[in-house]
Design an enzyme around this catalytic site. Structure first.
Site, PDB file in Angstrom:
ATOM      1  N   LYS A 269       0.743  -5.244  -1.451  1.00 40.05           N
ATOM      2  CA  LYS A 269       1.837  -4.975  -2.389  1.00 40.05           C
ATOM      3  C   LYS A 269       2.184  -3.504  -2.389  1.00 40.05           C
ATOM      4  CE  LYS A 269       1.260  -4.068  -6.629  1.00 40.05           C
ATOM      5  NZ  LYS A 269       1.251  -2.880  -7.523  1.00 40.05           N
TER       6      LYS A 269
ATOM      7  N   LYS B  66       1.319   8.277  -5.680  1.00 38.43           N
ATOM      8  CA  LYS B  66       0.429   7.141  -5.423  1.00 38.43           C
ATOM      9  C   LYS B  66       0.712   6.548  -4.036  1.00 38.43           C
ATOM     10  CE  LYS B  66      -2.559   3.833  -6.093  1.00 38.43           C
ATOM     11  NZ  LYS B  66      -2.528   2.865  -7.197  1.00 38.43           N
TER      12      LYS B  66
ATOM     13  N   THR C 154       1.104   0.299 -10.443  1.00 36.71           N
ATOM     14  CA  THR C 154       1.615   0.869  -9.196  1.00 36.71           C
ATOM     15  C   THR C 154       2.901   0.126  -8.867  1.00 36.71           C
ATOM     16  OG1 THR C 154      -0.562   1.488  -8.348  1.00 36.71           O
ATOM     17  CG2 THR C 154       1.197   1.202  -6.739  1.00 36.71           C
TER      18      THR C 154
END
Length: 287
Positions: free
Chosen positions: A237, A169, A94
């Site tokens: 994150k 995502k 990701t």
């Protein structure tokens, strides 16, 4: 059988690479920590390597699952020059869509295909081979990589050009962040009101409030269990990427910003590695 390399054997990559072996592929792996590579090699019938270049040599498809943008760029810079012409690099990390476009350009210049393919489903999904994979890239490259990705996925979809997988995502993480805060408040409310959370889920769990998070996390949250699943550090994150991208798009993200600040409080409580459902722990600390 496809010759596949897998770079990055973390909590997600380790079982994912194992599923590739189980699917009958010829698998070669590399991990930054050599002891993890050796442990994987003792459990699975694949080849282990101490260098990225050795792992990707001759591979038709190369998978990456590392930490963040800097790790993607570092590993890709070592993998791409050693990959054979026509091979496909698939990045399951990701990361930002900008990072995906940078690696995609690097691959195109080297005569390689590239798919950015972030995943959802957490550690449990990786172990069970039931991940959701959101992809960005060329249709031809996607068609070449999908039969390999299918070894550990329940759903794989091409969302658009390179970077579209990462953007999708981000949408996923925005939804999850808001949903988990709502579920945390609901569990806290139910318990304060003297209700049994299992009974509550039994009553409302098939209606409009139903979600994966409710099905899989409401009971553990009610018990104060957070030592599993997708870590708070990882979520922060991911939300950092979301908020940076939203800023570039000049978008207001008040709920996402708020939940991100709540996760910062969970980190301050020592919950860096707790599951993201630990937002409830923050609420409990204030009562």
């Amino acid at each position: 059988m496809t010759k596949v390399a897998f770079l990055g054997l973390g909590v997600m990559g380790y079982p994912m690479a194992g599923h590739l072996v189980a699917a009958g592929h010829d698998v070669s792996v590399w991990n930054r920590t050599a002891s993890v590579t050796e442990r994987w090699g003792s459990e699975y019938d694949g080849s282990t390597n101490g260098a990225v270049a050795d792992a990707v040599s001759g591979a038709d498809v190369v998978m990456m699952c590392v930490g963040q943008d800097a790790d993607v760029l570092d590993v890709a810079s070592r993998a791409v020059p050693a990959m054979k012409t026509g091979a496909i690099l698939v990045d399951h990390t990701t990361a930002s869509d900008g990072c995906a476009k940078q690696v995609g350009k690097l691959c195109a210049e080297a005569g390689l295909g590239f798919i950015d393919a972030p995943i959802s489903g957490g550690e449990a999904g990786a172990v069970k081979g039931q991940l959701t994979v959101m992809c960005g890239g060329d249709q031809t490259h996607f068609d070449g990589a999908k039969p390999v990705i299918d070894a550990y996925a329940k759903a794989v979809k091409l969302m658009g050009p390179v970077g579209a997988g990462q953007l999708t995502k981000m949408v996923n993480q925005i939804c999850i962040a808001g949903m988990l805060q709502g579920l945390s408040e609901a569990v806290n409310f139910a318990q304060a009101a003297g209700l049994d959370m299992d009974e509550v889920v039994g009553a409302i769990g098939k209606g409009a409030a139903q979600s994966w998070q409710m099905d899989n996390r409401a009971t553990t949250m009610a018990k104060g269990e957070y030592e599993f699943g997708f870590a708070v550090d990882w979520m922060r994150k991911d939300l950092g990427i979301v908020l940076d991208t939203a800023k570039a798009l000049d978008l207001d993200m008040p709920v996402t910003e708020l939940v991100d600040s709540y996760y910062a409080e969970v980190q301050a409580m020592g919950g860096n590695r707790w599951d993201t459902s630990s937002l409830l722990a923050r609420l409990k600390s204030k009562t």
